[in-house]
Structure formats: C-alpha cells, structure tokens
Design a protein around this motif. Structure first.
Motif, short mmCIF file in Angstrom:
data_model
loop_
_atom_site.label_atom_id
_atom_site.label_comp_id
_atom_site.label_asym_id
_atom_site.label_seq_id
_atom_site.Cartn_x
_atom_site.Cartn_y
_atom_site.Cartn_z
N ALA A 221 3.36 -6.29 8.56
CA ALA A 221 2.18 -5.49 8.82
C ALA A 221 0.93 -6.23 8.38
O ALA A 221 -0.07 -6.28 9.10
N ALA A 222 1.01 -6.84 7.20
CA ALA A 222 -0.18 -7.53 6.69
C ALA A 222 -0.53 -8.72 7.56
O ALA A 222 -1.70 -9.01 7.77
N PHE A 223 0.50 -9.40 8.10
CA PHE A 223 0.22 -10.53 8.98
C PHE A 223 -0.40 -10.07 10.29
O PHE A 223 -1.04 -10.84 10.98
N GLN A 224 -0.17 -8.82 10.65
CA GLN A 224 -0.73 -8.31 11.90
C GLN A 224 -1.90 -7.37 11.65
O GLN A 224 -2.23 -6.54 12.49
N GLN A 225 -2.48 -7.46 10.47
CA GLN A 225 -3.63 -6.64 10.09
C GLN A 225 -3.33 -5.15 10.18
O GLN A 225 -4.17 -4.36 10.59
N ARG A 226 -2.12 -4.78 9.81
CA ARG A 226 -1.77 -3.36 9.75
C ARG A 226 -1.45 -3.02 8.29
O ARG A 226 -1.55 -3.86 7.41
N LEU A 227 -1.04 -1.79 8.07
CA LEU A 227 -0.69 -1.37 6.72
C LEU A 227 0.81 -1.25 6.53
O LEU A 227 1.31 -1.32 5.41
N GLY A 228 1.56 -1.03 7.59
CA GLY A 228 2.99 -0.84 7.43
C GLY A 228 3.31 0.57 6.97
O GLY A 228 2.46 1.45 7.03
N PRO A 229 4.56 0.81 6.53
CA PRO A 229 4.92 2.17 6.12
C PRO A 229 4.06 2.64 4.95
O PRO A 229 3.92 1.93 3.96
N MET A 230 3.48 3.82 5.10
CA MET A 230 2.61 4.35 4.05
C MET A 230 2.92 5.78 3.68
O MET A 230 2.35 6.33 2.75
N ARG A 231 3.81 6.45 4.42
CA ARG A 231 3.90 7.90 4.29
C ARG A 231 4.97 8.36 3.33
O ARG A 231 4.77 9.33 2.61
N VAL A 232 6.16 7.70 3.36
CA VAL A 232 7.27 8.18 2.53
C VAL A 232 7.14 7.58 1.15
O VAL A 232 7.36 6.40 0.94
N GLY A 233 6.76 8.38 0.19
CA GLY A 233 6.56 7.87 -1.16
C GLY A 233 5.25 7.13 -1.26
O GLY A 233 4.61 6.84 -0.25
N PRO A 234 4.85 6.77 -2.48
CA PRO A 234 3.60 6.03 -2.63
C PRO A 234 3.71 4.66 -1.97
O PRO A 234 4.66 3.93 -2.21
N TRP A 235 2.77 4.36 -1.14
CA TRP A 235 2.75 3.10 -0.37
C TRP A 235 4.02 2.92 0.46
O TRP A 235 4.44 1.81 0.72
N GLY A 236 4.67 4.03 0.83
CA GLY A 236 5.85 3.93 1.67
C GLY A 236 7.06 3.34 0.98
O GLY A 236 7.98 2.85 1.63
N LEU A 237 7.09 3.40 -0.36
CA LEU A 237 8.17 2.73 -1.09
C LEU A 237 9.53 3.32 -0.79
O LEU A 237 10.53 2.63 -0.87
N LEU A 238 9.59 4.61 -0.45
CA LEU A 238 10.88 5.24 -0.22
C LEU A 238 11.30 5.18 1.24
O LEU A 238 12.32 5.74 1.62
N GLN A 239 10.50 4.49 2.06
CA GLN A 239 10.76 4.47 3.51
C GLN A 239 12.15 3.93 3.83
O GLN A 239 12.89 4.53 4.60
#
Lengths: 362, 160
Positions: free
Chosen positions: A60-78
């Motif tokens: 995500a970072a290489f494509q200027q996105r954020l990636g998983p963000m919803r499940v858990g803080p910063w998407g850690l539980l995704q």
C-alpha cells in the motif's frame, strides 16, 4: 531456569537437563521433539500472519495507499480475521480431481518449507539442528516444494492450474541453479557448509563486506534468484492473476488454500533468512575492525534482534522488488536465468576462488 | 569482443533501469504524507471533493432566488437516458407578450449516469455538476428532484 537473551544454549540445556531428570531418555526426547515442533508451528503461524499484514501495508505504501486500516488499530487484526475466515470456509474439490494427490499437495508444499526452516540459526542456541552439510541440505529440501506445486496443478484437473504449475516447475528448476551457485560462492569463501561455522566466521566482518566484489555480486544474484524461487513478483508467473486466475492453487479453498498461502510466506522468510545468515552475518552484530567502543555498543543488541532485523530488511527489499517491477514473460524469465545469471554466477565463483586463493579479502 | 562489451553493457543498463524504478517507488514509500487514500467516514467534516468531481446535477440560485434556466429543453434532448424532464409554462410579460418559462426542471438522479452532457449543452450555463455524493435514501421517489426552487425566476438579462 537460566535465561539469557544473548545466548539460548543455557536455556535449552537447562530444559534438557530438567526433562532428563524426570523422565526416561525416550520420553524426554519425545517431549523435546514436541516442544520444538510446537514452537516452530507457532512461530511460522504468527510470523506468516505478520508477513501477510506487512506485505499489504508495504504494498500500500509503495502505491501511495494506506492498506488495511479498519480491523483493529492500523488494521493490525486484519490478517487474523482473514485467517479465521479461511478456516471457516467450505473445502470444495473439483469433481474430476485426483482425490489423493489433490489432498496431498498442500502438505508437501508446507512440509518442504518446514524442513528448510529447521536448519536456520535464529540466535546462539536457537537452532534445532546443525550439521556439516547445512547449505547442501537447505538447497535440497527447498526444491521439494516444487513437487507439491506440480502435484497441485496436475491433480486439480484445471487448465489454469496445470499451466501455472508447469511454469512454476520450469522457473524453480532454472533458478534453483542460481540460488545454489551463489550460495556455493559463499561456501567457498566461508570454507564450510555448516550454518554455525558460517555465522561464526562473520564475527569480525559480515561476508558481504569481507568478501567485497564477488560477495556483493553473489548477494544480488541470490536476491534475484531467491525472489524467483519463492514465486513472487516480478517472477509470479505461476500465479499470474491476470492470466491464470490464481495459478496452481486456483481450485483450492479454505484451509488448503491457507497452507499454500502460508508456505509462500514461509519461503519468503526462508530466502530472506538465508540471505541474512550467509551474506549479512546471521545473528552476529555489526562489527568494524578496530572500533572497540562501537563494537561493544553493537554487542548490547541481542542476537535475535540482529537476526530478525536483517531478515526484515531483506524481506522489505524483496517486497520492494515485487511492487516495483512488472511481471516477466516466460521466455524472459528463462533468458534471464540461462543467459545472464548463470554465466555471471560461474564467473563469480571463479573470481571468489581467486580471491580466496590470493587472500585478497578482509 | 564487441558483442561481449554489449552483453556487459546491457547488464549494467538493465540494473540501472531497475534502480530507477526502485527509486520512484522508494519515493512513494518514504513520503507517507503524500498518500492519496481518504479515510472517508472519519474525515467527513474536512473532506473536500475536487472541482471536477461529478456528484449530481444542480441549478445554482442567486440570493434573490434567481436562476439562469430559460426552459429551452436542450438538456432534456441531450440527456442519453432521459433523466431530465422539462415542464414549461407560458406567461404574459408586462409588455403583453407571451413568453415560455421554466415551470419545473425535473431531474431523476436514480437514472443519471453523470455524463455531463446536459451541463455541456446548456446554452446559458444554468445547470452545473455539484460535489455532493452521499445520495443514499430510503425511498426511490426521493431521487427525483426539482432543480428550480419554488418561487424562483429567471435572472434579468439572460438571452433567450
């Protein structure tokens, strides 16, 4: 129980002594096997989940996105949520698939990965077995996985799976050569195939520094060939999404798919760990010739941190490759291997032999 | 010998081009403040859609409740899927002339593909694309809108 973060031999030794005192030798050995097996399983499962998360975030970072963000803080539980979903999914088998081989294939792939991971030294004392043909063994078992891939493609009774498996077979058989030869270059330099000796030999300087030019060429070749061996982009022909649905694991679902998925990330870890061990000093801290105080500061960082730091660095570089370069065609992959990597590798081995003979190294 | 030099040169050139590509992605990776993802429901208050975004067709009104629509029906003709209906009426001007003006500019948002053709075709620039995009409603009838506000009239000086 003596615990020392810098050297795990005391810990493992005290566990061994404790078990040997209370049980008969056979039972004690069996319990030790179980402990070792469970810790590897736990490590692989947790690290695999972490790698999937890391891959998605890095991509995500290489494509200027954020990636998983919803499940858990910063998407850690995704990835944990994804894994639970995979476990609960129905196992679907194509009607005309070969029942036995279809069910066998995921296990072959994942067992090959486990066999390869067993030889890696994580820290002093954290190595399940260490014998004198370590690198030879590693190259041998890491090529077993391709049999699982071929079986998976063949038994699925699906043309995409078969094409993916065949591509994967051609690719892994070719790049196996480069991986082995670049490791052989370092074996010449280290004078040993045993992992503990290789790591011990890098106490003063990592091989990539002390072996200078031939070691660096071997490192680059190893990174390229290792990326190809794990079937990752830009060499992900075997599962080229835009052409072959998902390649050899198109027909797999649920837990069996999870096994292929996990094996892919374990292989990524193995390749990175081997690169870190053979070229970047394994768990050895960064030492420079006669900077005593600097070396002393570096010694304070535990070997486990050094090892995983290097492994994560190499993993990051391989992910960087994947999310930067476009996928190669089949003929381009074979050209790259047979016309470029292989000749360079052979010349490089000669160069390394000359360096070792003339003692032109640090 | 020449081909050997070309071989070596092609390797170095290939490596160089790979490094150029890696430099570009590294720049993306190490500048996370430039990421384009919008955390939508969280940033609802501060979210500003860009100027060219097409959310819906709207008819701007001045503070005197005046618009620019003459009721000519060109937008209705240009609409590819019949999302616009123009209902016009005849009035008598103070000079005693008969004049057709807009009664209701009916806009079916549920059918609209936001192709922008009506806005391009409008000779007076009476309708524009608005930036609102949260159009979810519980009843489909709510998607049929009357664009000209009740009691509004055409602004002075708009050429017929």
């Amino acid at each position: 129980m003596a615990f020392n973060i810098y050297d795990f031999t005391t810990l493992t030794h005290s566990i061994h002594v404790g078990l040997a005192e209370s049980f008969s030798p056979v039972v004690a050995t069996t319990i030790e096997w179980v402990i070792v097996g469970v810790s590897y399983l736990l490590f692989v499962a947790l690290f695999g989940l972490f790698l999937v998360y890391a891959e998605r975030k890095v991509c995500a970072a290489f494509q200027q996105r954020l990636g998983p963000m919803r499940v858990g803080p910063w998407g850690l539980l995704q990835t944990i949520a994804d894994f639970i979903k995979l476990l609960m999914k129905e196992l679907i088998m194509p009607r005309k698939a070969d029942w036995f081989l279809y069910n066998l294939a995921p296990f072959i792939v994942i067992i090959a990965s486990f066999m390869a991971i067993a030889i890696l030294p994580f820290a002093p004392g954290l190595q399940s077995f260490d014998f004198d043909i370590g690198i030879f063994y590693l190259t041998a078992v890491s090529s077993v996985g391709v049999i699982g891939i071929l079986i998976a493609g063949w038994s699925s009774n699906n043309k995409y799976s078969l094409i993916g498996a065949m591509r994967s077979g051609a690719q892994i058989l070719s790049y196996e050569l480069s991986v082995s030869l670049s490791l052989l270059t370092m074996v010449i330099f280290a004078g040993s195939m045993q992992f503990s000796t290789i790591v011990e030999g890098q106490r003063d300087a990592w091989f990539i520094f002390s072996g200078h030019i031939p070691a660096m060429i071997a490192f680059i070749i190893f990174l390229i060939a290792g990326t190809a061996e794990t079937n990752r982009g830009p060499f992900d022909l075997a599962e080229a999404e835009s052409e072959l649905v998902a390649g050899f694991h198109t027909e797999y679902s649920g837990v069996k798919f999870a096994m292929f998925f996990l094996a892919e990330y374990i292989n990524l870890f193995i390749i990175s760990a081997v690169a870190a061990t053979v070229f970047l000093g394994g768990w050895m801290p960064l030492h420079f010739g006669n900077l005593e105080s600097f070396n002393h500061v570096m010694d304070f960082i535990p070997p486990v941190v050094w090892f995983f730091g290097k492994v994560l660095f190499v993993i990051f570089v391989i992910m960087w490759f994947k999310w930067t370069f476009p996928r190669l065609r089949v003929d381009q992959i074979l050209t790259l291997e047979w016309k470029y990597l292989l000749p360079i590798n052979l010349v490089n081995i000669l160069l390394m032999a000359l360096v070792v003979l003339t003692k032109f190294h640090f | 010998m020449k081909s050997f030099i070309e071989y070596i040169a092609s390797i170095l050139k290939g490596l160089w081009t790979l490094l150029v590509g890696m430099k570009v992605t590294a720049k993306y990776f190490f500048t996370p403040w430039n990421h384009v993802t919008q955390q939508y429901p969280e940033n609802r208050d501060s979210l500003v859609m860009f100027e060219r975004f097409r959310g819906e067709v709207i008819m701007p009104h001045t503070e005197n409740n005046e618009h620019l629509c003459t009721g000519c029906g060109i937008c209705e003709i240009n609409c590819p899927n019949g999302s616009i209906e123009i209902i016009s009426k005849s009035i008598l001007t103070p000079e005693g002339k008969k004049k057709r003006i807009i009664d209701q500019h009916i806009y079916h948002l549920g059918m609209c593909t936001l192709c922008n053709l009506c806005v391009k075709a409008c000779p007076t620039g009476a309708i524009v694309m608005g930036q609102k995009f949260e159009h979810a409603v519980w009843d489909r009838a709510l998607l049929t809108k009357v664009l000209n506000q009740p009691g509004s009239k055409i602004a002075e000086g708009v050429k017929e």
